[in-house]
Motif scaffolding. Structure first.
Motif, PDB file in Angstrom:
ATOM      1  N   PHE A  79       0.906  -1.143   0.175  1.00 50.73           N
ATOM      2  CA  PHE A  79       0.016  -0.022   0.051  1.00 50.73           C
ATOM      3  C   PHE A  79       0.967   1.087   0.079  1.00 50.73           C
ATOM      4  O   PHE A  79       1.853   1.483   0.874  1.00 50.73           O
ATOM      5  N   THR A  80       0.608   2.082  -0.925  1.00 52.12           N
ATOM      6  CA  THR A  80       1.349   3.401  -1.034  1.00 52.12           C
ATOM      7  C   THR A  80       0.276   4.517  -1.108  1.00 52.12           C
ATOM      8  O   THR A  80      -0.672   4.233  -1.928  1.00 52.12           O
ATOM      9  N   ASP A  81       0.746   5.847  -0.950  1.00 52.71           N
ATOM     10  CA  ASP A  81       0.006   6.806  -1.122  1.00 52.71           C
ATOM     11  C   ASP A  81       0.651   7.449  -2.566  1.00 52.71           C
ATOM     12  O   ASP A  81       0.115   8.602  -2.756  1.00 52.71           O
ATOM     13  N   CYS A  82       1.395   6.910  -3.335  1.00 54.50           N
ATOM     14  CA  CYS A  82       1.778   7.632  -4.381  1.00 54.50           C
ATOM     15  C   CYS A  82       1.185   6.972  -5.801  1.00 54.50           C
ATOM     16  O   CYS A  82       1.677   6.041  -6.179  1.00 54.50           O
ATOM     17  N   GLN A  83       0.127   7.570  -6.354  1.00 57.54           N
ATOM     18  CA  GLN A  83      -0.547   7.119  -7.370  1.00 57.54           C
ATOM     19  C   GLN A  83       0.172   7.261  -8.626  1.00 57.54           C
ATOM     20  O   GLN A  83       0.437   6.299  -9.378  1.00 57.54           O
ATOM     21  N   GLN A  84       1.409   8.077  -8.858  1.00 54.69           N
ATOM     22  CA  GLN A  84       2.121   8.193  -9.796  1.00 54.69           C
ATOM     23  C   GLN A  84       2.815   7.060  -9.924  1.00 54.69           C
ATOM     24  O   GLN A  84       3.195   6.421 -11.146  1.00 54.69           O
TER      25      GLN A  84
END
Length: 163
Positions: free
Chosen positions: A78-83
């Protein structure tokens, strides 16, 4: 049964280009079983911090003997980096990884293409407990300069493995 793990990761750049950090939390069955964090002191950018969190987080899973040698596993990251997620999805289809931070993309690419690691988005600052903890550890690492040269031969991380 194939062991399943969850990683929450975050990267942080406080004062580009001199202060960046990352963190990775390793979770199994909704229980925190280990974590790692560090500071990047070369080639600093936010993408590198996010990539370091994921690649070193998966290495924590593999290196701390949670798995038998050669054992199959799955890891949801899980990451908050959509890019970062978007780049991985494009690269899966084309096989072309970005040139910037190529050393870390190469490591992540092998993990993701194998199907053992999948990336998922978590909204940053959404009060998700593990995401908030990962953010806190990454910011602390960046502000205190915990030494790590993510992606180099001399990677040194601060880590804790819980019983």
């Amino acid at each position: 049964m194939i062991p399943e793990f969850t990683l929450y990761t975050d990267g942080c750049v406080l004062r580009n280009p001199d202060s960046s950090g990352w963190s990775a939390l390793l979770i199994q069955e909704e229980k925190l079983i280990g974590w790692a964090d560090g500071h990047i002191h070369h080639n600093i950018n936010s993408q590198r911090a996010e990539l370091a969190a994921i690649t070193i987080g998966v290495r924590l899973l593999l290196n701390e003997r949670y798995l038998a040698l050669g054992e199959n596993y799955t890891a949801k990251v899980f990451t908050d980096c959509q890019q970062l997620i978007d780049v991985v999805q494009r690269a899966r289809g084309t096989g072309c990884w970005p040139h910037m931070n190529a050393d870390l993309w190469e490591k992540l690419g092998g993990m993701v293409v194998s199907g053992k690691v999948s990336l998922h988005r978590v909204k940053g600052h959404s009060r998700d407990f593990f995401n908030t903890l990962a953010d806190h550890l990454a910011r602390t690492a960046a502000s205190k300069g915990i030494t790590s040269s993510a992606g180099s031969k001399t990677t040194t991380v601060r880590r804790m493995v819980l019983p």
